[in-house]
Design a protein around this motif. Structure first.
Motif, PDB file in Angstrom:
ATOM      1  N   ALA A 167       9.400  55.551  22.485  1.00 33.25           N
ATOM      2  CA  ALA A 167       8.821  55.905  21.191  1.00 33.25           C
ATOM      3  C   ALA A 167       7.413  55.334  21.050  1.00 33.25           C
ATOM      4  O   ALA A 167       6.522  55.965  20.482  1.00 33.25           O
ATOM      5  CB  ALA A 167       9.710  55.399  20.066  1.00 33.25           C
ATOM      6  N   PHE A 168       7.186  54.119  21.586  1.00 30.61           N
ATOM      7  CA  PHE A 168       5.870  53.494  21.481  1.00 30.61           C
ATOM      8  C   PHE A 168       4.813  54.376  22.142  1.00 30.61           C
ATOM      9  O   PHE A 168       3.784  54.699  21.549  1.00 30.61           O
ATOM     10  CB  PHE A 168       5.897  52.098  22.129  1.00 30.61           C
ATOM     11  N   TYR A 169       5.082  54.780  23.406  1.00 25.42           N
ATOM     12  CA  TYR A 169       4.114  55.634  24.108  1.00 25.42           C
ATOM     13  C   TYR A 169       4.067  57.024  23.488  1.00 25.42           C
ATOM     14  O   TYR A 169       3.011  57.642  23.385  1.00 25.42           O
ATOM     15  CB  TYR A 169       4.467  55.730  25.595  1.00 25.42           C
ATOM     16  N   GLY A 170       5.240  57.504  23.065  1.00 26.10           N
ATOM     17  CA  GLY A 170       5.332  58.868  22.528  1.00 26.10           C
ATOM     18  C   GLY A 170       4.542  59.032  21.243  1.00 26.10           C
ATOM     19  O   GLY A 170       3.688  59.919  21.125  1.00 26.10           O
ATOM     20  N   TYR A 171       4.806  58.144  20.238  1.00 28.17           N
ATOM     21  CA  TYR A 171       4.078  58.254  18.973  1.00 28.17           C
ATOM     22  C   TYR A 171       2.591  57.961  19.182  1.00 28.17           C
ATOM     23  O   TYR A 171       1.723  58.555  18.536  1.00 28.17           O
ATOM     24  CB  TYR A 171       4.680  57.325  17.915  1.00 28.17           C
ATOM     25  N   GLY A 172       2.299  57.019  20.093  1.00 27.02           N
ATOM     26  CA  GLY A 172       0.892  56.705  20.384  1.00 27.02           C
ATOM     27  C   GLY A 172       0.154  57.927  20.895  1.00 27.02           C
ATOM     28  O   GLY A 172      -0.960  58.242  20.438  1.00 27.02           O
ATOM     29  N   PHE A 212      -6.938  68.426  28.684  1.00 23.69           N
ATOM     30  CA  PHE A 212      -6.571  67.035  28.412  1.00 23.69           C
ATOM     31  C   PHE A 212      -5.592  66.952  27.240  1.00 23.69           C
ATOM     32  O   PHE A 212      -4.616  66.202  27.279  1.00 23.69           O
ATOM     33  CB  PHE A 212      -7.828  66.211  28.135  1.00 23.69           C
ATOM     34  N   MET A 213      -5.861  67.772  26.195  1.00 28.28           N
ATOM     35  CA  MET A 213      -4.940  67.780  25.052  1.00 28.28           C
ATOM     36  C   MET A 213      -3.536  68.153  25.498  1.00 28.28           C
ATOM     37  O   MET A 213      -2.547  67.532  25.083  1.00 28.28           O
ATOM     38  CB  MET A 213      -5.415  68.800  24.003  1.00 28.28           C
ATOM     39  N   GLY A 214      -3.449  69.165  26.358  1.00 28.24           N
ATOM     40  CA  GLY A 214      -2.150  69.616  26.837  1.00 28.24           C
ATOM     41  C   GLY A 214      -1.426  68.521  27.594  1.00 28.24           C
ATOM     42  O   GLY A 214      -0.238  68.264  27.357  1.00 28.24           O
ATOM     43  N   VAL A 215      -2.150  67.844  28.494  1.00 26.20           N
ATOM     44  CA  VAL A 215      -1.513  66.800  29.294  1.00 26.20           C
ATOM     45  C   VAL A 215      -1.108  65.623  28.411  1.00 26.20           C
ATOM     46  O   VAL A 215      -0.010  65.062  28.562  1.00 26.20           O
ATOM     47  CB  VAL A 215      -2.442  66.360  30.443  1.00 26.20           C
ATOM     48  N   ALA A 216      -1.980  65.254  27.445  1.00 28.53           N
ATOM     49  CA  ALA A 216      -1.642  64.150  26.542  1.00 28.53           C
ATOM     50  C   ALA A 216      -0.395  64.525  25.717  1.00 28.53           C
ATOM     51  O   ALA A 216       0.476  63.681  25.478  1.00 28.53           O
ATOM     52  CB  ALA A 216      -2.822  63.839  25.617  1.00 28.53           C
ATOM     53  N   PHE A 217      -0.321  65.785  25.321  1.00 23.41           N
ATOM     54  CA  PHE A 217       0.835  66.262  24.561  1.00 23.41           C
ATOM     55  C   PHE A 217       2.104  66.174  25.418  1.00 23.41           C
ATOM     56  O   PHE A 217       3.129  65.645  24.989  1.00 23.41           O
ATOM     57  CB  PHE A 217       0.585  67.705  24.104  1.00 23.41           C
ATOM     58  N   LEU A 218       2.006  66.656  26.669  1.00 25.01           N
ATOM     59  CA  LEU A 218       3.179  66.623  27.557  1.00 25.01           C
ATOM     60  C   LEU A 218       3.587  65.189  27.877  1.00 25.01           C
ATOM     61  O   LEU A 218       4.774  64.879  27.988  1.00 25.01           O
ATOM     62  CB  LEU A 218       2.878  67.390  28.845  1.00 25.01           C
ATOM     63  N   PHE A 219       2.583  64.306  28.022  1.00 18.48           N
ATOM     64  CA  PHE A 219       2.865  62.889  28.256  1.00 18.48           C
ATOM     65  C   PHE A 219       3.719  62.342  27.107  1.00 18.48           C
ATOM     66  O   PHE A 219       4.711  61.639  27.322  1.00 18.48           O
ATOM     67  CB  PHE A 219       1.531  62.138  28.370  1.00 18.48           C
ATOM     68  N   GLY A 220       3.311  62.706  25.876  1.00 17.19           N
ATOM     69  CA  GLY A 220       4.075  62.279  24.706  1.00 17.19           C
ATOM     70  C   GLY A 220       5.466  62.887  24.697  1.00 17.19           C
ATOM     71  O   GLY A 220       6.455  62.195  24.450  1.00 17.19           O
ATOM     72  N   VAL A 221       5.537  64.184  25.010  1.00 14.41           N
ATOM     73  CA  VAL A 221       6.830  64.880  25.004  1.00 14.41           C
ATOM     74  C   VAL A 221       7.766  64.253  26.032  1.00 14.41           C
ATOM     75  O   VAL A 221       8.949  64.014  25.761  1.00 14.41           O
ATOM     76  CB  VAL A 221       6.628  66.385  25.298  1.00 14.41           C
ATOM     77  N   LEU A 276     -14.278  61.653  17.328  1.00  8.13           N
ATOM     78  CA  LEU A 276     -12.815  61.792  17.239  1.00  8.13           C
ATOM     79  C   LEU A 276     -12.182  61.937  18.620  1.00  8.13           C
ATOM     80  O   LEU A 276     -11.199  61.265  18.938  1.00  8.13           O
ATOM     81  CB  LEU A 276     -12.444  62.995  16.359  1.00  8.13           C
ATOM     82  N   ILE A 277     -12.764  62.821  19.461  1.00  3.92           N
ATOM     83  CA  ILE A 277     -12.132  62.969  20.770  1.00  3.92           C
ATOM     84  C   ILE A 277     -12.343  61.707  21.602  1.00  3.92           C
ATOM     85  O   ILE A 277     -11.482  61.346  22.392  1.00  3.92           O
ATOM     86  CB  ILE A 277     -12.610  64.235  21.540  1.00  3.92           C
ATOM     87  N   GLY A 278     -13.479  61.007  21.382  1.00  6.93           N
ATOM     88  CA  GLY A 278     -13.706  59.739  22.105  1.00  6.93           C
ATOM     89  C   GLY A 278     -12.597  58.748  21.795  1.00  6.93           C
ATOM     90  O   GLY A 278     -12.023  58.123  22.690  1.00  6.93           O
ATOM     91  N   ALA A 279     -12.259  58.605  20.502  1.00  5.27           N
ATOM     92  CA  ALA A 279     -11.188  57.678  20.110  1.00  5.27           C
ATOM     93  C   ALA A 279      -9.847  58.156  20.665  1.00  5.27           C
ATOM     94  O   ALA A 279      -9.024  57.347  21.107  1.00  5.27           O
ATOM     95  CB  ALA A 279     -11.136  57.565  18.595  1.00  5.27           C
ATOM     96  N   GLY A 280      -9.616  59.473  20.650  1.00  5.38           N
ATOM     97  CA  GLY A 280      -8.366  60.019  21.184  1.00  5.38           C
ATOM     98  C   GLY A 280      -8.228  59.747  22.671  1.00  5.38           C
ATOM     99  O   GLY A 280      -7.173  59.318  23.142  1.00  5.38           O
ATOM    100  N   GLN A 281      -9.336  59.992  23.414  1.00  6.94           N
ATOM    101  CA  GLN A 281      -9.298  59.714  24.852  1.00  6.94           C
ATOM    102  C   GLN A 281      -9.048  58.228  25.101  1.00  6.94           C
ATOM    103  O   GLN A 281      -8.254  57.853  25.951  1.00  6.94           O
ATOM    104  CB  GLN A 281     -10.630  60.113  25.501  1.00  6.94           C
ATOM    105  N   GLY A 282      -9.761  57.380  24.334  1.00  4.14           N
ATOM    106  CA  GLY A 282      -9.615  55.931  24.502  1.00  4.14           C
ATOM    107  C   GLY A 282      -8.199  55.483  24.211  1.00  4.14           C
ATOM    108  O   GLY A 282      -7.630  54.653  24.938  1.00  4.14           O
ATOM    109  N   LEU A 283      -7.598  56.043  23.166  1.00  3.43           N
ATOM    110  CA  LEU A 283      -6.227  55.656  22.807  1.00  3.43           C
ATOM    111  C   LEU A 283      -5.256  56.047  23.924  1.00  3.43           C
ATOM    112  O   LEU A 283      -4.378  55.262  24.313  1.00  3.43           O
ATOM    113  CB  LEU A 283      -5.834  56.319  21.484  1.00  3.43           C
ATOM    114  N   PHE A 284      -5.445  57.263  24.455  1.00  3.97           N
ATOM    115  CA  PHE A 284      -4.570  57.689  25.557  1.00  3.97           C
ATOM    116  C   PHE A 284      -4.729  56.753  26.753  1.00  3.97           C
ATOM    117  O   PHE A 284      -3.746  56.325  27.369  1.00  3.97           O
ATOM    118  CB  PHE A 284      -4.895  59.128  25.967  1.00  3.97           C
TER     119      PHE A 284
END
Lengths: 243, 323
Positions: free
Chosen positions: B42-47, B94-103, B13-21
């Motif tokens: 929205a494209f980058y945000g929802y992604g 990484f989760m935090g940064v990915a979250f902030l990237f989306g925000v 799961l985290i592998g797919a999450g990292q890859g998607l980011f």
């Protein structure tokens, strides 16, 4: 620096499991809480033990030999299980080299057991923490016990004195002498873990007798036989003639 | 080793999450240099929200592996020596940064940080994207090194383990990004499909290389070194317990050799060949791309199961016969 360890003499071990039961009894009664047991008197019993006696057979019948092999944590001098622990629950004591688990810090991720090539660690399914041999750390320093009793429970229990306990860094200790003079060896040396516990090999005392030792070359009877044999009627003389 | 489903789900799961980011930020980087049209926030945000969901799923799965999950916070303390501890730190970072990237994208809060020579505008989302990319790679390395650092589990003790975790996570993430783009930005689908094909192919090559390597491994430890007796014929007659123990449960997969032989081609087909076949026509059909991701993810679950099951722990030498 001190490195406490066990030296186990495979030449003497008779495989009676007294060390196993004594270890379980001592360590299940301590302040750290009981060792897990499931269906102890039923089919498929299982539980956590710090010490096991295993049995191996070398060779094929009829030329086979039975080897009883007690196995517990080897308290490696370079323990691979310690650096992998994410919480610091698994540690090696500086003062005496004992490898211990802090049951209050362990998160039960079992990673340390993956990092031990000897399978010395056993998970407690009830307390959900990793457990292992402590060299009876709650016993060997207990001032309320008589000095002779300040030894691991397994060592005290062994009826044939196959288990020696002491400091392998002290060159004159009983265990160091045993390792040095009786061929003590370490298990799986290929991984560079430098186990503190050592094993003494099976030894057979053999007497080598040469043929000339069975038949004495200077046997006086033989010497007699080589003396001249005078005729039956002739006079004979002691030490000069055969008769 | 016994494959633990908590760890299988965590790593896939985290592998797919990292890859998607990584896929999303790769697209944004291309767009930054004008190689692709910049997509909506929205494209980058929802992604990245989807990526964070996958990461949270992995984190939840990981707790099922712990005997004492309430003490999990302690596992961040030994980062000096333990790769597991490092993973515990890098994953939330990484989760935090990915979250902030989306925000940053969703809220449109993208203040300019600096302007590079040539007029390239670096805003907050780009800075977060670069930080997230570095953390994503750091997380791949931490996760893989947990296994690769165990020197006597020789099937794992190889740089290929690290390479394959990066490639397989990347492959599933880019395939998922292709599916996501087919739904949210169909014109960009081919970009993600091309990368998904490349990375899936590389992952196939890397995993095949590690399978070939493992097939040639000769065990270093033998029953002779385990008990220190020199005899060509040694068998165990008793392991010292009558009903098994932790040592018989944790270190053996418990399935037949035939099952293991079936899983290997299964995961090679599902994780690599089937997605390549579905991606190859450069379709932008969400159905086909969705199917490609699902098959690849199922394949990676099987791959991870096999990864654990194939590793032969030397302690098994001491636990061969109950009696």
């Amino acid at each position: 620096m001190t490195q406490l360890a066990l030296v186990i003499d495979l030449n003497v071990c008779v495989g009676c499991h007294a060390c196993v039961t004594s270890c379980k009894e001592w360590n299940t009664s301590g302040s750290a809480g009981p060792l897990f047991d499931e269906r102890p008197y039923d089919a498929n019993p299982t539980g956590t033990f710090f010490n096991r006696v295993q049995t191996f057979e070398m060779g094929k019948y009829p030329n086979s030999e039975t080897l009883h092999f007690p196995k517990s944590c080897l308290h490696c001098e370079d323990p691979p299980c310690v650096p992998v622990c994410p919480t610091g629950a698994s540690y090696k004591r500086k003062e005496d080299g004992i490898v211990l688990v802090d049951y209050d810090k362990c998160i039960g991720c079992k990673y340390c057991s993956w990092a031990c090539p000897y399978g010395a660690r056993e998970f407690d399914e009830k307390q959900k923490v990793m457990k292992k041999c402590t060299l009876c750390v709650d016993r060997i320093y207990d001032q309320s016990l008589a000095e002779i009793d300040r030894k691991p429970a397994c060592v005290k229990a062994c009826p044939t004195s196959a288990r020696l306990f002491g400091d392998i860094h002290d060159p004159e200790s009983e265990v160091s002498l045993a390792i040095r003079e009786d061929g003590g060896y370490a298990l799986m040396p290929e991984w560079g873990t430098h186990p503190a516990n050592h094993y003494l090999p099976r030894r057979k005392t053999k007497l080598k007798i040469h043929k000339d030792e069975l038949e004495r070359a200077d046997n006086p009877l033989k010497v007699d036989g080589q003396l001249p044999k005078p005729g039956k009627g002739d006079s004979s003389m002691d030490d000069v003639s055969a008769w | 080793m016994k494959p633990a489903f908590s760890v299988i789900f965590l790593t896939t799961l985290i592998g797919a999450g990292q890859g998607l980011f990584l896929a999303l930020f790769t697209h944004q980087s291309y767009a930054l240099f004008g190689l692709l049209p910049m997509q909506s926030d929205a494209f980058y945000g929802y992604g990245s929200a989807l990526a964070v969901l996958l990461l949270v799923g992995g984190l939840i799965a990981s707790f099922f592996h712990l005997g004492r999950p309430e003490r999990a916070w302690r596992s961040a303390t030994q980062w000096r020596t333990s790769w597991l501890s490092r993973e515990v730190i890098v994953l939330p970072a990484f989760m935090g940064v990915a979250f902030l990237f989306g925000v940053s994208h969703m809220s449109g809060y993208r203040p300019e940080i600096l302007t590079l020579r040539g007029g390239l505008l670096i805003d907050l989302s780009v800075v977060l994207g670069v930080a997230g990319t570095m953390l994503a790679f750091a997380l791949f390395v931490c996760t893989a090194m947990i296994y690769a650092c165990l020197r006597f589990l020789r099937e794992w003790h190889s740089p290929l383990t690290v390479l394959n975790y990066i490639l397989m996570g990347g492959a599933s993430g880019f395939t998922l990004a292709a599916f996501y783009a087919a739904l949210a930005a169909p014109s960009q689908t081919n970009f993600f499909v091309s990368w998904a094909i490349i990375i899936t192919f590389l992952a196939f090559a890397g995993r095949s290389a590690s399978l070939a390597r493992n097939a040639r491994l000769k065990p270093k430890s033998t029953i002779q070194t385990a008990i220190g007796m020199k005899h060509p014929y040694i068998v165990q007659r008793s392991m010292g317990s009558m009903g098994g123990s932790f040592n018989t449960r944790e270190f053996f997969h418990g399935k037949s050799e035939a099952f293991l032989r079936t899983i290997k081609p299964t995961f090679l087909i599902l994780a690599f060949l089937a997605p390549l076949v579905l991606l190859a026509p450069f379709t932008s059909s969400p159905w086909l791309l969705g199917m490609a991701f699902i098959l690849q993810y199922l394949g990676l679950l099987a791959e991870r199961w096999f990864f654990f099951a194939q590793a032969n722990h030397p302690q098994n030498l001491y636990y061969q016969t109950i009696g």
